[in-house]
Write a protein that holds these residues in place. Structure first.
Motif, PDB file in Angstrom:
ATOM      1  N   THR A  41       9.616  27.718  -3.470  1.00  0.00           N
ATOM      2  CA  THR A  41      10.512  26.903  -2.642  1.00  0.00           C
ATOM      3  C   THR A  41      10.158  26.969  -1.165  1.00  0.00           C
ATOM      4  OG1 THR A  41      12.336  26.951  -4.235  1.00  0.00           O
ATOM      5  CG2 THR A  41      12.919  26.645  -1.918  1.00  0.00           C
ATOM      6  N   PRO A  42       9.858  28.132  -0.589  1.00  0.00           N
ATOM      7  CA  PRO A  42       9.490  28.155   0.838  1.00  0.00           C
ATOM      8  C   PRO A  42       8.268  27.290   1.159  1.00  0.00           C
ATOM      9  CG  PRO A  42      10.087  30.355   0.118  1.00  0.00           C
ATOM     10  CD  PRO A  42      10.015  29.510  -1.113  1.00  0.00           C
ATOM     11  N   ALA A  43       7.246  27.309   0.290  1.00  0.00           N
ATOM     12  CA  ALA A  43       6.049  26.505   0.540  1.00  0.00           C
ATOM     13  C   ALA A  43       6.376  25.018   0.476  1.00  0.00           C
ATOM     14  CB  ALA A  43       4.964  26.845  -0.478  1.00  0.00           C
ATOM     15  N   CYS A  44       7.193  24.620  -0.490  1.00  0.00           N
ATOM     16  CA  CYS A  44       7.590  23.219  -0.581  1.00  0.00           C
ATOM     17  C   CYS A  44       8.429  22.819   0.625  1.00  0.00           C
ATOM     18  CB  CYS A  44       8.361  22.978  -1.872  1.00  0.00           C
ATOM     19  SG  CYS A  44       7.340  23.075  -3.363  1.00  0.00           S
ATOM     20  N   GLY A  45       9.260  23.746   1.093  1.00  0.00           N
ATOM     21  CA  GLY A  45      10.057  23.468   2.275  1.00  0.00           C
ATOM     22  C   GLY A  45       9.202  23.250   3.508  1.00  0.00           C
ATOM     23  N   ARG A  46       8.171  24.059   3.646  1.00  0.00           N
ATOM     24  CA  ARG A  46       7.267  23.878   4.786  1.00  0.00           C
ATOM     25  C   ARG A  46       6.562  22.527   4.713  1.00  0.00           C
ATOM     26  NH1 ARG A  46       6.451  29.417   3.730  1.00  0.00           N
ATOM     27  NH2 ARG A  46       4.568  28.978   2.476  1.00  0.00           N
ATOM     28  N   PRO A 101       0.826  -1.216   0.000  1.00  0.00           N
ATOM     29  CA  PRO A 101       0.000   0.000   0.000  1.00  0.00           C
ATOM     30  C   PRO A 101       0.857   1.262   0.000  1.00  0.00           C
ATOM     31  CG  PRO A 101      -0.824  -1.595   1.589  1.00  0.00           C
ATOM     32  CD  PRO A 101       0.503  -2.112   1.119  1.00  0.00           C
ATOM     33  N   ILE A 102       0.480   2.204  -0.863  1.00  0.00           N
ATOM     34  CA  ILE A 102       1.215   3.460  -1.030  1.00  0.00           C
ATOM     35  C   ILE A 102       0.278   4.609  -0.697  1.00  0.00           C
ATOM     36  CG2 ILE A 102       2.386   4.972  -2.685  1.00  0.00           C
ATOM     37  CD1 ILE A 102       2.847   2.323  -4.349  1.00  0.00           C
ATOM     38  N   TYR A 103       0.763   5.533   0.134  1.00  0.00           N
ATOM     39  CA  TYR A 103      -0.016   6.745   0.379  1.00  0.00           C
ATOM     40  C   TYR A 103       0.500   7.812  -0.571  1.00  0.00           C
ATOM     41  CZ  TYR A 103      -2.829  10.265   2.663  1.00  0.00           C
ATOM     42  OH  TYR A 103      -3.776  11.232   2.907  1.00  0.00           O
ATOM     43  N   LEU A 104      -0.304   8.110  -1.588  1.00  0.00           N
ATOM     44  CA  LEU A 104       0.113   9.016  -2.648  1.00  0.00           C
ATOM     45  C   LEU A 104      -0.344  10.435  -2.338  1.00  0.00           C
ATOM     46  CD1 LEU A 104       1.480   9.111  -5.445  1.00  0.00           C
ATOM     47  CD2 LEU A 104      -0.783   8.772  -6.455  1.00  0.00           C
ATOM     48  N   CYS A 105       0.621  11.353  -2.309  1.00  0.00           N
ATOM     49  CA  CYS A 105       0.314  12.757  -2.026  1.00  0.00           C
ATOM     50  C   CYS A 105       1.131  13.630  -2.971  1.00  0.00           C
ATOM     51  CB  CYS A 105       0.628  13.096  -0.564  1.00  0.00           C
ATOM     52  SG  CYS A 105       2.344  12.774  -0.059  1.00  0.00           S
ATOM     53  N   GLN A 106       0.924  14.941  -2.864  1.00  0.00           N
ATOM     54  CA  GLN A 106       1.662  15.889  -3.695  1.00  0.00           C
ATOM     55  C   GLN A 106       2.226  17.000  -2.834  1.00  0.00           C
ATOM     56  OE1 GLN A 106      -0.880  17.400  -6.848  1.00  0.00           O
ATOM     57  NE2 GLN A 106      -0.135  15.849  -8.274  1.00  0.00           N
ATOM     58  N   ASP A 107       3.409  17.484  -3.231  1.00  0.00           N
ATOM     59  CA  ASP A 107       3.927  18.685  -2.587  1.00  0.00           C
ATOM     60  C   ASP A 107       3.195  19.896  -3.174  1.00  0.00           C
ATOM     61  OD1 ASP A 107       5.075  19.394  -5.043  1.00  0.00           O
ATOM     62  OD2 ASP A 107       7.094  18.765  -4.474  1.00  0.00           O
ATOM     63  N   PRO A 108       3.386  21.095  -2.637  1.00  0.00           N
ATOM     64  CA  PRO A 108       2.661  22.264  -3.145  1.00  0.00           C
ATOM     65  C   PRO A 108       2.938  22.594  -4.607  1.00  0.00           C
ATOM     66  CG  PRO A 108       3.528  22.714  -0.956  1.00  0.00           C
ATOM     67  CD  PRO A 108       4.124  21.404  -1.396  1.00  0.00           C
ATOM     68  N   ASP A 109       4.020  22.044  -5.159  1.00  0.00           N
ATOM     69  CA  ASP A 109       4.367  22.331  -6.548  1.00  0.00           C
ATOM     70  C   ASP A 109       3.796  21.296  -7.513  1.00  0.00           C
ATOM     71  OD1 ASP A 109       6.149  24.473  -7.806  1.00  0.00           O
ATOM     72  OD2 ASP A 109       6.811  22.677  -8.872  1.00  0.00           O
ATOM     73  N   GLY A 110       3.194  20.237  -6.991  1.00  0.00           N
ATOM     74  CA  GLY A 110       2.585  19.238  -7.852  1.00  0.00           C
ATOM     75  C   GLY A 110       3.405  17.994  -8.108  1.00  0.00           C
ATOM     76  N   HIS A 111       4.560  17.837  -7.440  1.00  0.00           N
ATOM     77  CA  HIS A 111       5.340  16.608  -7.570  1.00  0.00           C
ATOM     78  C   HIS A 111       4.668  15.497  -6.778  1.00  0.00           C
ATOM     79  CE1 HIS A 111       8.359  19.917  -8.037  1.00  0.00           C
ATOM     80  NE2 HIS A 111       8.718  19.166  -9.074  1.00  0.00           N
ATOM     81  N   ASP A 112       4.554  14.319  -7.378  1.00  0.00           N
ATOM     82  CA  ASP A 112       3.940  13.174  -6.719  1.00  0.00           C
ATOM     83  C   ASP A 112       4.934  12.479  -5.797  1.00  0.00           C
ATOM     84  OD1 ASP A 112       1.403  13.390  -7.875  1.00  0.00           O
ATOM     85  OD2 ASP A 112       2.029  12.276  -9.660  1.00  0.00           O
ATOM     86  N   ILE A 113       4.506  12.222  -4.575  1.00  0.00           N
ATOM     87  CA  ILE A 113       5.325  11.520  -3.586  1.00  0.00           C
ATOM     88  C   ILE A 113       4.512  10.361  -3.038  1.00  0.00           C
ATOM     89  CG2 ILE A 113       6.505  11.683  -1.362  1.00  0.00           C
ATOM     90  CD1 ILE A 113       7.042  14.620  -1.985  1.00  0.00           C
ATOM     91  N   GLY A 114       5.087   9.157  -3.096  1.00  0.00           N
ATOM     92  CA  GLY A 114       4.423   7.970  -2.587  1.00  0.00           C
ATOM     93  C   GLY A 114       5.121   7.457  -1.342  1.00  0.00           C
TER      94      GLY A 114
END
Length: 311
Positions: A157-162, A101-114
């Motif tokens: 970048t600051p939003a993605c960092g947060r 099972p993968i929890y799929l989410c996105q950072d504020p810039d739209g990159h997919d992270i599983g």
């Protein structure tokens, strides 16, 4: 103010790259980088670096344009995965080779992270002589040992960092701060390595693009050999070998045939062992000086990203 670190993530497990030239990209990673094929499914081929304990290190997926798909990050435990999922908007999927099972989410810039816990161990076709490594040493090309880090381009970048700090509980280790006090690039770690995930300002203001994926070699000599191998095989060498001042990485940047930037760096990564590590900040003027040693930073390093910008 000191805040105790929450270590819910273990490491960056694998990354998916899109390529408009799947056969040529596969040949680059297998023949020149020293990886091996560990599976195929649909329009994707799965590649393995010789000391990666998991089923695959890179997933190459045929697309009309180069770029990055999902970045998979392994949680530290099943409970840790549930904790991160409870704090991040996303959805559960079970659609990847070798992963549960993968929890799929996105950072504020739209990159997919599983985010995942369950994983299939790599089984070597022929057992290596040393039972404490995943596969036999390939003895060809760059002999890449493992995935090292992913560097995203971002419009904010600051939003993605947060997002990394507050949602994934990653730690910042170094950053570039512009004269207005706003970070333009930040390096984060989810492990004991000095960095695993990086965000850099996208000069085009675009979203969801990739700066580079880094593969770790065993030694600096492997990187020097890789430069010769790339030269002989017509692979574009963008810059290097040089040494970064930030993070002190010894590097070579090349473009794989699909157009994605690939960094080769030495596997002797700096470690951040201090639980109360203080972020190292570099000014714009310090960054403008270029590398620790080697040639000045090439212009394309600041302008090239995948997919190509549409703005």
């Amino acid at each position: 103010m000191f805040t105790e670190r929450v270590r819910d993530l273990a490491h960056v497990g694998s990354v998916e790259l899109f390529t408009p030239t799947p056969d040529e990209s596969r040949a680059f990673f297998v023949d020149l980088m020293g990886m091996s094929e560990s599976g195929r499914r649909g329009e994707s081929v799965y590649l393995h670096a010789w000391d990666d304990y998991e089923r695959f290190t890179l997933k190459l997926t045929a697309r009309d344009r180069a770029g990055i798909g999902r970045t998979y990050v392994r949680a530290a435990s099943p409970a840790a995965l549930d904790r991160r999922a409870a704090e991040i908007p996303g959805r559960w999927v079970e659609d990847e080779l070798g992963l549960g099972p993968i929890y799929l989410c996105q950072d504020p810039d739209g990159h997919d992270i599983g985010l995942y816990w369950e994983t299939e161990r790599f089984v070597a076709p022929k057992p290596p002589a040393l039972k404490n490594q995943a596969d036999r040493f390939p003895g060809r090309g760059a002999n890449v040992r493992r995935l090292d880090h992913v560097n995203y381009l971002s419009a904010d970048t600051p939003a993605c960092g947060r997002f990394l700090a507050e949602r994934l509980r990653a730690r910042p280790t170094e950053q570039i701060v512009l004269d207005d006090g706003v970070p333009s690039a930040v390096w984060y770690t989810v492990s004991d390595k000095s960095y695993d995930l990086v965000y850099t300002n996208d000069w085009t203001g675009s979203n969801g693009r990739l700066h580079h994926v880094a593969l770790a070699t065993d030694t600096r000599e492997d990187i020097l050999r890789a430069a010769d191998v790339c030269l002989e095989n017509g692979i574009h060498i963008e810059t290097g070998p040089h040494k970064h001042a930030i993070q002190q990485t010894f590097f070579l940047y090349v473009y794989e045939p699909g157009g994605n930037r690939i960094e080769l760096c030495n596997a002797g990564a700096r470690l951040v062992l201090a639980p109360d590590w203080e972020v190292i900040s570099w000014t714009a003027a310090e960054r403008a000086k270029g590398q620790a040693w080697g040639l000045k930073t090439i212009e394309s390093f600041h302008t090239h990203g995948t997919p190509p910008a549409t703005r």
